[in-house]
Design a protein around this motif. Structure first.
Motif, PDB file in Angstrom:
ATOM      1  N   ALA A  49       0.858  -1.184   0.000  1.00 50.43           N
ATOM      2  CA  ALA A  49       0.000   0.000   0.000  1.00 50.43           C
ATOM      3  C   ALA A  49       0.895   1.235   0.000  1.00 50.43           C
ATOM      4  O   ALA A  49       1.906   1.279   0.716  1.00 50.43           O
ATOM      5  N   VAL A  50       0.527   2.226  -0.791  1.00 47.46           N
ATOM      6  CA  VAL A  50       1.298   3.467  -0.889  1.00 47.46           C
ATOM      7  C   VAL A  50       0.345   4.630  -0.640  1.00 47.46           C
ATOM      8  O   VAL A  50      -0.643   4.809  -1.368  1.00 47.46           O
ATOM      9  N   VAL A  85       5.475  10.110   2.271  1.00 50.38           N
ATOM     10  CA  VAL A  85       4.915   8.901   1.664  1.00 50.38           C
ATOM     11  C   VAL A  85       5.018   7.762   2.670  1.00 50.38           C
ATOM     12  O   VAL A  85       6.057   7.590   3.308  1.00 50.38           O
ATOM     13  N   LEU A  86       3.941   6.997   2.799  1.00 51.09           N
ATOM     14  CA  LEU A  86       3.961   5.772   3.593  1.00 51.09           C
ATOM     15  C   LEU A  86       3.888   4.587   2.638  1.00 51.09           C
ATOM     16  O   LEU A  86       3.010   4.530   1.772  1.00 51.09           O
ATOM     17  N   VAL A  87       4.833   3.654   2.795  1.00 52.90           N
ATOM     18  CA  VAL A  87       4.810   2.412   2.019  1.00 52.90           C
ATOM     19  C   VAL A  87       4.641   1.270   3.014  1.00 52.90           C
ATOM     20  O   VAL A  87       5.469   1.087   3.912  1.00 52.90           O
ATOM     21  N   ILE A 104       7.831   1.679   5.460  1.00 50.31           N
ATOM     22  CA  ILE A 104       8.792   2.773   5.354  1.00 50.31           C
ATOM     23  C   ILE A 104       8.019   4.081   5.351  1.00 50.31           C
ATOM     24  O   ILE A 104       7.020   4.220   4.631  1.00 50.31           O
ATOM     25  N   LEU A 105       8.457   5.030   6.150  1.00 49.13           N
ATOM     26  CA  LEU A 105       7.892   6.377   6.098  1.00 49.13           C
ATOM     27  C   LEU A 105       8.944   7.314   5.512  1.00 49.13           C
ATOM     28  O   LEU A 105      10.050   7.427   6.029  1.00 49.13           O
ATOM     29  N   MET A 135      11.800   2.165  10.243  1.00 47.21           N
ATOM     30  CA  MET A 135      12.427   2.488   8.965  1.00 47.21           C
ATOM     31  C   MET A 135      11.849   3.802   8.452  1.00 47.21           C
ATOM     32  O   MET A 135      10.673   3.876   8.086  1.00 47.21           O
ATOM     33  N   ALA A 136      12.663   4.860   8.477  1.00 49.44           N
ATOM     34  CA  ALA A 136      12.258   6.163   7.955  1.00 49.44           C
ATOM     35  C   ALA A 136      13.381   6.691   7.069  1.00 49.44           C
ATOM     36  O   ALA A 136      14.563   6.435   7.318  1.00 49.44           O
TER      37      ALA A 136
END
Length: 540
Positions: A49-50, A85-87, A104-105, A135-136
């Protein structure tokens, strides 16, 4: 002398600490992580999801609007800055160093010069420490990363509005553009949520029951040109034989098969389901936003005078909001006197004197991201006329009957249905309509919508469930020139409250603000702290 300096420095440091204090009652990082974990649990295997943050938007020339985060992005991250962006991955991923991660942010890079002008940025360290992400990365790394979106069975995104400017660097414009290129995004390859819904109904419904599907199509086509003009849907509707209908049914079934791995319906649907049920932390913040809004209504009841302007009354409401630390209004404030109250979303608020009219005030404070939605309609001179009271009491009775139906398992359509019945019977009894079945525009809107991070929070609108917070807002609006006795003209009344659905029945979170005509008149007879607040006359 040395001791004095030490004492001075000590007190200065205390003062500086006081100045730098910021709110601490935002949603916790644990809340946002729980939301991400819940969404991930709904994702199928081998999916990603993005979700993109909101962009900065221009107000005029070199001035931007105050930034407001995309509610879904905030719900999942807690990040309150643009250009993020959030992945979110369905399973653990492994990087080149052997580290595993499932999200990942990407955030705005720290920038000393930009922060001097516009305030401190959270940055990567802040995202890990304050928001709890393991994880950023800086947002510009999203432009450079090698995520192969095409290898996933499903890539979940929300529909792009493409209404952002190209500001350069790792702004939302560039982040979205980069994603589209890497993921092979082609808007012509997907179906909208509404079209997919109709296609599924056609595909799954036996031909002998096609009349039921056509009634759904007709209802949706009234408000959607996409459904009205779709060639396959039109062909299915117009087919005169079962064989021809089956032919269009087969074509529609083929159209439902995905031609891309990008899915625009999963995120809106699942986030709506998640957001319509409030957690304890959300209920606490929404309750505060609602109480602030109700107290604003109370203070205006005490302060209102016929010589005041709509703008001044709006200002009193919003002053109360700021006094309690609410950051914004949840939506443009509506303060309509007389005939202006018959305009549902009247936001000009520029009538210079409210006179002896009714004043409809639909406003809501936004507190820590959550908005209230509270409406009261009161007489500017403190006393309802006979006609105003008759219409007001009718709306009140409809609201009371509707609120009683906010029970677990009850249909969310039921409150409006009972409100329509009561209002129609009342309007007929007063001679405003000719029969209880007459179609009219005196009550043109629904009664019930979710509130939360949006004033119209997403939801599925099925049955009431525990910990939903839903408005109840019947209204009657009789604008000048209506086909009824002139004595009713210019009366516009809405009463709106925010109702929490509980095991023990409905709880009116905004009940603090008087609702009956008697309670309102009693409150308006009280003195206001603003009675002696006089400013110089600038026209003299």
């Amino acid at each position: 002398m040395k001791i004095s300096k030490i004492i001075l420095v000590f007190f200065l440091s205390l003062g500086l600490k006081g100045i730098s204090q910021t709110p601490t009652d935002y949603l916790s990082k644990e809340f946002h992580k729980e939301r991400r974990d819940l969404l991930r649990s709904k994702m199928p295997a081998n999916s990603v999801a993005v979700v993109f943050a909101n962009p900065l938007r221009n107000r005029a020339n070199d001035v931007d609007y105050v930034f407001h985060q995309d509610p879904n992005f905030y719900y999942l991250t807690g990040y309150r800055e643009p250009n993020g962006v959030l992945v979110l991955f369905s399973e653990n991923q492994t990087d080149e160093k052997g580290n595993t991660y499932n999200e990942i942010l990407y955030v705005q890079k720290r920038d000393e010069r930009a922060e001097q002008w516009n305030g401190k940025r959270l940055g990567v360290l802040g995202a890990t420490k304050e928001l709890g992400f393991e994880m950023a990365m800086d947002a510009d790394q999203f432009l450079e990363n090698n995520i192969d979106f095409k290898k996933y069975d499903k890539v979940f995104i929300e529909k792009f509005n493409d209404d952002y400017r190209n500001l350069g660097g790792a702004d939302v414009y560039s982040l979205v553009k980069s994603f589209k290129e890497k993921a092979g995004y082609d808007p012509s390859l997907y179906l909208s949520r509404m079209k997919e819904y109709v296609y599924n109904n056609i595909s799954e419904t036996p031909i002998e029951s096609s009349a039921n599907v056509i009634s759904i199509i007709d209802r949706l086509a009234e408000r959607s040109s996409e459904i009205k003009e779709d060639e396959l849907i039109k062909g299915y509707k117009a087919a005169e034989t079962d064989d021809l209908k089956k032919e269009f049914q087969q074509k529609i079934s083929l159209a439902l098969k995905p031609k891309t791995n990008i899915d625009l319906n999963f995120l809106p649907g699942n986030l709506a389901t998640m957001r319509e049920i409030k957690t304890e932390a959300e209920i606490k913040l929404i309750t505060k936003a609602v109480r602030i809004s109700a107290i604003g209504q109370i203070e205006v009841m005490k302060a209102m005078k016929p010589h005041m302007s709509e703008t001044e009354l709006q200002g009193i409401h919003e002053f109360v909001y700021k006094k309690y630390g609410a950051e914004y209004e949840g939506y443009p404030s509506i303060v309509g006197a007389g005939n202006n109250g018959c305009i549902l979303h009247y936001i000009e608020n520029n009538q210079t004197k409210v006179g002896n009219n009714l004043v409809l005030m639909d406003l809501g404070a936004e507190y820590r991201g959550f908005t209230a939605d509270v409406t009261r309609t009161i007489p500017a001179n403190g006393k309802f006329t006979k006609e105003q009271k008759q219409i007001y009491d009718l709306v009140y009775d409809a609201q009371e009957a509707g609120i009683a139906l906010y029970t677990i398992g009850g249909s969310m359509q039921a409150p409006r249905q009972v409100a329509i019945k009561i209002i129609n019977e009342g309007l007929f009894k007063l001679g405003i309509i000719k029969s209880v079945d007459e179609r009219h525009n005196y009550f043109p809107h629904g009664t019930s919508h979710h509130i939360g991070l949006d004033v119209h929070d997403p939801g599925n609108y099925g049955n009431f469930e525990e910990n939903m917070i839903v408005t109840m807002e019947p209204g009657i609006y009789i604008p000048d020139g209506s086909p009824c006795d002139k004595k009713w003209w210019g009366i516009g009344i809405r009463i709106e409250d925010d109702i929490l659905v509980t095991k023990n029945g409905p709880v009116n979170l905004s009940g603090e603000a008087p609702r009956t005509t008697e309670e309102i008149e009693k409150m308006m007879a009280k003195n206001s702290v603003l009675d002696d607040f006089l400013l110089p006359d600038l026209d003299k």
